[in-house]
Design an enzyme around this catalytic site. Sequence first.
Site: not given
Lengths: 240, 240
Positions: A159, A89, A195, A122-123
Amino acid sequence: MKRRLLLVSNSTLHGGGYLQHCQQQIQDFFGKEVKRILFVPYALHDRDAYTKTARDKFKTLGYEVESVHETPDPVDAVRKAEGIFIGGGNTFRLLKALYDNKLVTEIKKRVLEDGIPYMGSSAGTNVSTISINTTNDMPIVYPPTFAAIGLVPFNINPHYLDPDPNSKHMGETREQRITQYHEELETPSVLGLREGSMLLVEGNKATLLGSTKARLFQRGKQTTEYEPGSDLSFLLTDAQ
Amino acid sequence: MKRRLLLVSNSTLHGGGYLQHCQQQIQDFFGKEVKRILFVPYALHDRDAYTKTARDKFKTLGYEVESVHETPDPVDAVRKAEGIFIGGGNTFRLLKALYDNKLVTEIKKRVLEDGIPYMGSSAGTNVSTISINTTNDMPIVYPPTFAAIGLVPFNINPHYLDPDPNSKHMGETREQRITQYHEELETPSVLGLREGSMLLVEGNKATLLGSTKARLFQRGKQTTEYEPGSDLSFLLTDAQ
């Protein structure tokens, strides 16, 4: 060191479902002993909906999910956790909430001293590293510092994106942004996880997993590409 | 209010030279009375090279450039400036340097009270607004706050980018990022300035200039597209 980490670049790969591209690695990572995973949904605004998404997915993999935002005492929830998963997020929102809830030190202790497995996506991968200086996210809130949990002594850029040779957009490429970071600081190294890729850390061993290559940025050196399966343990030495 | 601002989305448009796409607007903006412009190169690492680029370009337009980093006393340089231009680069680095050099308050005073013209491009546009919360840049350094000079009471997202329908990249779109900002705060509005567009502010009048449309984001409302020439003065009212 007991450290066990699964640091995933992205939660969803184009054409697949939530965490689908890494579900085998998730099962290998948490194994059969962990039954219940503590989920941290702070990176998204709608924590209930996010928890449902994670809970539904982990159920299909054989794990129960408890969300830290549903517990009366988040610090106590971390103290009792068998394993932790921090989802993606907005990294700024996530890091600020981790500090607001006094979880940064506690998670670090549980993972590095007690050896509970930590998965980030991710985050959730950004905040596991030394700092969030190499996030791609928009700074929508102001955290008390960019220093993060520090489970590894380097930075990750999730990413990671190669330049598009056909683009007419003139904003900086990802590589240019990371180069700007190294204009400011000698270290740490930055591992660009495309990714589809993820990093498995077991004690002092780090291995690249997944379906795509990773790109390593170190100040003053040529960037290096690593294939899935590569041993990246050298990154775990301080001040790389 | 004497405020005069030229807030440019991007310094270079695809296929053109540095500031080429907005050179007519720059001359219209600074006019014949301003002879010497104070340049702020803090957003890039190599301040000397950056100053040379800006100096060479402004010379062709009929203006001398003095760079704030070449002056013994930056605050005094702002006090004496006839006009200011803050160039693009990394917004976090720029804002931190503005605070480190105690220029934020001084620039605000000179522009809002004394009426000297202010031009910003990209990061220089971000720092002219209420905060840098909607920058696209990587947070390579930690500024003391995200609050910025505050020459206008809203946010701008420079280099605004429409989603690419053919992309397989799963990182958030620009629109999703701005929506996340509005999950955190009721206001301010965010004006997405596409490459090629710029905002001219004269007192309480704001006009969109350039060759591309802008997209306005307000919490809880449909986004709106504005053509070049549009009157956006309503954004200058507080708490839009």
